[in-house]
Design a protein around this motif. Structure first.
Motif: not given
Length: 473
Positions: A30-56
């Motif tokens: 674990p690292d205590d430094r945060p993600l940037t605002s846009v990085h955190a929001g980007y990760c939250a918007s991704v469906d972890p069950a997406d079979p093609r996560p790199g699409r687009g």
């Protein structure tokens, strides 16, 4: 340097290998430094069950290395590269509260595995295979977030290199500078030299600390928030769309068309730049002014509202870093009907100066303050390739920056590049936007740029009359 799809790059026949970073599970801490605002929001918007996560989502770079492929040396090159850049050995873990947390692996733990793809030597088939593999394997939630591929060309004693990554660990500037960095590292390994040390390979995680601290200070009274509020008010609180009245219904699963063309030959471009120098305008101002004029002429709109991605490397320590150092600012240019290019240049300069108030303010945090959930749908980027180190060598290596095919039904993005041999524009747009609409718009853009020389000479004040304090955007 052209910004294009991998499918549009002609890979020469050869032997394909995939080079994958590896880490033992226990390496992650674990690292205590945060993600940037846009990085955190980007990760939250991704469906972890997406079979093609790199699409687009993935971006990358392809070029031809001017040396023979020595597998052990190339493996060591990639290992050194990952050891140098903390962002390449960082991943995320989403906790129960939904906030992505940073995990970091030590530089000494990274290994590089080679997987040779036998029976696949045709360039077109290699290209198709790689396009599919990147959609399947690249994700912002699962490490490695970056993969490399080589195609060895035995007959010419050289090899093609593809580096592709999820956008969360790479931006457009990273895409461009990695070519010469990997070439230099490879030559150092072949020569038995130690890797170059530099204070400019700063950690993307350290940048995130700075970015999140600045984002936390934003409130409704911040100047950047006021700039965005005014920008959104121009469209009833919504993000601008490109010529929405021209769109037709189209299936949502169709890939966006892509167009790349040279807008000005070098001699034309140099004439325009000479005139711009006389009246103290930068090429970026002329590009946005010409786009606004084209927008008015083709669609009758007196305002062109768009967003502009900008590099946010606020200190030299991040000059050569790999990571996602990008912010987005709003640009609102007014062009009256029948306005000449001289007037449009002044309007564009005013608009770009106004956008500077938002340069250091996280756009995702600003939209949160404003209560806007919508993300940008129309964007324009400008880059003068000559600011990049060794840009002429990059052209000799057939260097191209790459973007994944997009399937958006309403996004339009344009990338304008001042290259060594002229001015280029690349665009992607929805399948429902008729090709002739985009073609006519790009043609009008080129025509408006070509008018700069005559318009400035006819309409603009003499160079001596320009105020000494005027600064170009």
């Amino acid at each position: 340097m052209e910004y294009t799809h991998l499918s549009e790059f002609q890979i020469r026949p050869g032997t394909l290998s995939i080079w994958t970073p590896e880490l033992p599970p226990a390496a992650w801490q674990p690292d205590d430094r945060p993600l940037t605002s846009v990085h955190a929001g980007y990760c939250a918007s991704v469906d972890p069950a997406d079979p093609r996560p790199g699409r687009g989502r993935w971006i990358g770079t392809v070029f031809e290395m001017d040396a023979r492929l020595e597998p052990a040396a190339w493996r060591e090159t990639l290992r050194r590269w990952h050891a140098r850049h903390e962002g390449l050995r960082t991943t995320v873990r989403v906790d129960a509260a939904g906030e992505p947390r940073r995990l970091l692996a030590p530089a000494t733990a990274v290994g590089i595995a080679e997987h040779r793809v036998d029976g696949l030597t045709d360039g077109a088939r290699i290209n198709e295979f790689l396009c599919g593999a990147l959609e399947l394997r690249l994700s912002p939630l699962v490490w490695p977030h970056l993969l490399a591929a080589t195609v060895e060309h035995a007959a010419t004693a050289d090899f093609t290199v593809l580096v592709a990554a999820d956008h969360s660990v790479m931006d457009a500037y990273s895409q461009a500078i990695l070519i010469l960095e990997l070439r230099t590292l490879y030559r150092e390994v072949l020569a038995g030299e130690q890797a170059r040390e530099s204070a400019t390979f700063g950690s993307a995680a350290d940048f995130a600390v700075v970015e999140r601290a600045a984002a936390a200070e934003l409130d409704a009274d911040s100047p950047a928030v006021a700039t965005w509020r005014e920008f959104l008010a121009g469209g009833d609180g919504t993000m601008p769309r490109f010529a929405p009245h021209t769109h037709r219904p189209a299936p949502a699963d169709l890939a966006q068309p892509s167009v790349s063309r040279r807008v000005l030959e070098l001699d034309q471009l140099e004439r325009v730049e000479a005139v711009l120098d006389q009246v103290r305008h930068r090429m970026s101002v002329a590009v946005f002014a010409a786009l606004a004029v084209a927008h008015q002429r083709r669609f009758g709109a007196e305002r062109m509202r768009t967003i502009m991605p900008i590099a946010t490397r606020p200190d030299l320590r991040w000059l050569e870093s790999m990571g996602w150092f990008v912010n987005v600012v709003p640009v609102d240019i007014r062009v009256e009907p029948e306005a000449g290019m001289a007037a449009a240049l002044e309007s564009a300069r005013t608009a770009l100066r106004r956008s500077r108030t938002a340069n250091d303010a996280s756009w995702s945090r600003v939209l949160e303050v404003l209560g806007v959930a919508e993300t940008p749908r129309f964007g324009i980027s400008f880059l003068d390739i000559r600011v990049l180190p060794g840009y002429e060598l990059v052209a000799d290596l057939r260097g191209r920056t790459l973007r994944a095919e997009s399937y958006s039904t309403d996004e339009v993005f344009l990338w304008v590049v001042r290259a060594a041999d002229g001015l280029y524009v690349s665009t992607r747009y929805p399948a429902g936007l008729p090709a002739e609409v985009m073609d006519e718009f790009l043609t009008a853009f080129g025509a408006a740029l070509a008018e700069v020389t005559a318009a400035v000479h006819l309409d603009a004040p003499a160079p001596a009359a320009a105020p000494v304090v005027a600064q170009a955007v």
